[in-house]
Design a protein around this motif. Structure first.
Motif, mmCIF file in Angstrom:
data_model
loop_
_atom_site.group_PDB
_atom_site.id
_atom_site.type_symbol
_atom_site.label_atom_id
_atom_site.label_comp_id
_atom_site.label_asym_id
_atom_site.label_seq_id
_atom_site.Cartn_x
_atom_site.Cartn_y
_atom_site.Cartn_z
ATOM 1 N N LYS A 1 34.046 40.846 35.768
ATOM 2 C CA LYS A 1 35.560 41.132 36.189
ATOM 3 C C LYS A 1 36.339 40.821 35.158
ATOM 4 O O LYS A 1 37.783 41.311 35.375
ATOM 5 C CB LYS A 1 35.796 40.240 37.380
ATOM 6 N N ALA A 2 36.311 40.264 34.224
ATOM 7 C CA ALA A 2 37.219 39.848 33.305
ATOM 8 C C ALA A 2 37.682 41.289 32.318
ATOM 9 O O ALA A 2 37.016 41.909 32.208
ATOM 10 C CB ALA A 2 36.917 38.761 32.075
ATOM 11 N N GLY A 3 38.951 41.322 32.164
ATOM 12 C CA GLY A 3 39.599 42.118 31.066
ATOM 13 C C GLY A 3 39.843 43.372 31.748
ATOM 14 O O GLY A 3 40.043 44.575 31.275
ATOM 15 N N ARG A 4 39.723 43.307 33.423
ATOM 16 C CA ARG A 4 40.150 44.612 33.831
ATOM 17 C C ARG A 4 41.320 44.500 34.880
ATOM 18 O O ARG A 4 41.785 43.394 35.059
ATOM 19 C CB ARG A 4 38.886 44.965 34.952
ATOM 20 N N ASP A 5 41.926 45.661 35.119
ATOM 21 C CA ASP A 5 42.933 45.486 36.168
ATOM 22 C C ASP A 5 42.575 44.904 37.462
ATOM 23 O O ASP A 5 41.629 45.103 37.954
ATOM 24 C CB ASP A 5 43.542 46.818 36.424
ATOM 25 N N VAL A 6 43.343 43.971 37.773
ATOM 26 C CA VAL A 6 43.067 43.219 39.179
ATOM 27 C C VAL A 6 42.843 44.170 40.419
ATOM 28 O O VAL A 6 42.162 43.899 41.232
ATOM 29 C CB VAL A 6 44.254 42.063 39.375
ATOM 30 N N GLY A 7 43.891 45.170 40.453
ATOM 31 C CA GLY A 7 43.622 46.227 41.403
ATOM 32 C C GLY A 7 42.356 46.785 41.365
ATOM 33 O O GLY A 7 41.670 47.094 42.477
ATOM 34 N N GLU A 8 41.951 47.005 40.319
ATOM 35 C CA GLU A 8 40.429 47.595 40.216
ATOM 36 C C GLU A 8 39.372 46.809 40.667
ATOM 37 O O GLU A 8 38.531 47.147 41.521
ATOM 38 C CB GLU A 8 40.243 48.034 38.790
ATOM 39 N N VAL A 9 39.488 45.427 40.261
ATOM 40 C CA VAL A 9 38.582 44.456 40.766
ATOM 41 C C VAL A 9 38.547 44.430 42.146
ATOM 42 O O VAL A 9 37.411 44.141 42.898
ATOM 43 C CB VAL A 9 39.126 43.093 40.239
ATOM 44 N N CYS A 10 39.635 44.246 42.746
ATOM 45 C CA CYS A 10 39.850 44.191 44.418
ATOM 46 C C CYS A 10 39.627 45.467 45.060
ATOM 47 O O CYS A 10 39.752 45.523 46.171
ATOM 48 C CB CYS A 10 41.440 43.639 44.663
ATOM 49 N N GLY A 11 39.618 46.621 44.501
ATOM 50 C CA GLY A 11 39.254 47.972 45.115
ATOM 51 C C GLY A 11 40.446 48.563 45.527
ATOM 52 O O GLY A 11 40.615 49.426 46.632
#
Length: 327
Positions: free
Chosen positions: A16-26
């Motif tokens: 999950k690290a280094g990614r846009d938080v929106g992408e992580v949350c779907g």
């Protein structure tokens, strides 16, 4: 949320690290990149942190994180350790650490949730003004965890899929008390009473045959439903009880109370029952319960930021309302 801006997000896995938080949350990109670096979060300019990891397995580690955030000048709203809903339930040293961190950062701390953290405290406290006398108060959570995707919580903490005599935290009265003493002590405080003693109860129902749930396999002869809770003894009588009745499928323990949500039963003058049903249109009840838990914390941000520095329980804050939910 119209009043809030996300400025940082801590994650706990390399995936999950280094990614846009929106992408992580779907969801759509949020313009905020996740990090595993706690120091980066501490250095971020923020008014408040929602602290929401799985803290029950390491409550003192969670306390370390929370105190560091508070001391850095950030208010904290947390769902991570249920006992922190009423920190006095964890003892004087925990209270002193939180108060010292709040004083250093001129910040406030609030522990919340949904049950405990809303149903066991906010609902009965709100109802209490209607009574001349309360003889007994029972708060029940009624849930089916078939689709709940957390093997750690279901198997390792609660003991589903385990032998009935296998040691797990929920089968240990002292360990379970870390969770359930807090709402009872807060209720007693809010109602002007002193707790004499606590009594724990737990009973289980076993699977007649093997079946699968989202979190894993339930073998025949292992725990498939359980009923557990804590009671506060006040003036020599069992006065306040918080109880969970949890199943892995509606066919388990059919003789126990059924439902989806939370129920407050008060015997006194007058007597009254309040039911709060969740997932009324066929939604997944555990998913909706998680959403409600998260939103209760989100809506607490503004009143916590506005509060005077220090520990702020439900007894110290104004009513937490869902500002913006109609817009």
């Amino acid at each position: 949320h119209p009043d809030l801006e996300l400025v940082g997000a801590l994650v706990y896995s390399d995936r999950k690290a280094g990614r846009d938080v929106g992408e992580v949350c779907g969801i759509a990109p949020a313009g905020v990149t996740t990090t595993k670096d706690r120091d980066e979060i501490i250095a971020t300019d923020a008014d408040c942190v929602l602290y929401m990891p799985q803290g029950e397995m390491d409550p003192m580690g969670a306390l370390d994180d929370i105190c560091r955030l508070l001391a850095s000048g950030k208010n904290v709203v947390s769902t991570a350790v249920t006992a922190l809903i009423y920190p006095r339930s964890m003892g004087r040293r925990v209270v002193d650490r939180l108060e010292a961190a709040c004083a250093q950062g001129s910040t406030s701390f609030h522990g919340t949730g949904i049950e405990p953290g809303w149903a066991a405290e906010v609902l009965p406290l709100t109802m209490s003004a209607l009574f001349a006398r309360i003889d007994s108060l029972l708060v029940q959570e009624l849930m089916d965890y078939t689709t709940y995707d957390s093997a750690d919580m279901l198997f390792d903490i609660m003991g589903f899929g385990r032998r009935p005599d296998e040691p797990v935290p929920m089968a240990d009265a002292a360990l379970a008390g870390l969770t359930f003493r807090a709402p009872l002590m807060l209720l007693a405080d809010g109602l002007g009473a002193a707790v004499d003693d606590f009594v724990y109860h737990r009973e289980v129902a076993l699977a007649e045959e093997a079946f699968d749930i989202t979190a894993g396999r339930i073998e025949a002869g292992t725990v498939a439903a359980q009923r557990f809770g804590y009671t506060a003894v006040i003036d020599g009588r069992p006065a306040l009880t918080v109880e969970h009745i949890t199943r892995l499928g509606g066919e388990q323990a059919p003789d126990w109370p059924t439902g989806r949500g939370w129920k407050v039963t008060i015997e006194g003058r007058p007597s009254m029952v309040l039911e709060s049903m969740i997932a009324t249109h066929g939604e997944d009840e555990t998913d909706q319960g998680c959403l409600g838990t998260a939103m209760h914390a989100v809506h607490a941000i503004s009143p916590v930021c506005a509060a005077a520095p220090g520990i702020r329980t439900f007894l110290d804050l104004p009513m937490i309302t869902g500002r913006g939910v109609l817009g």
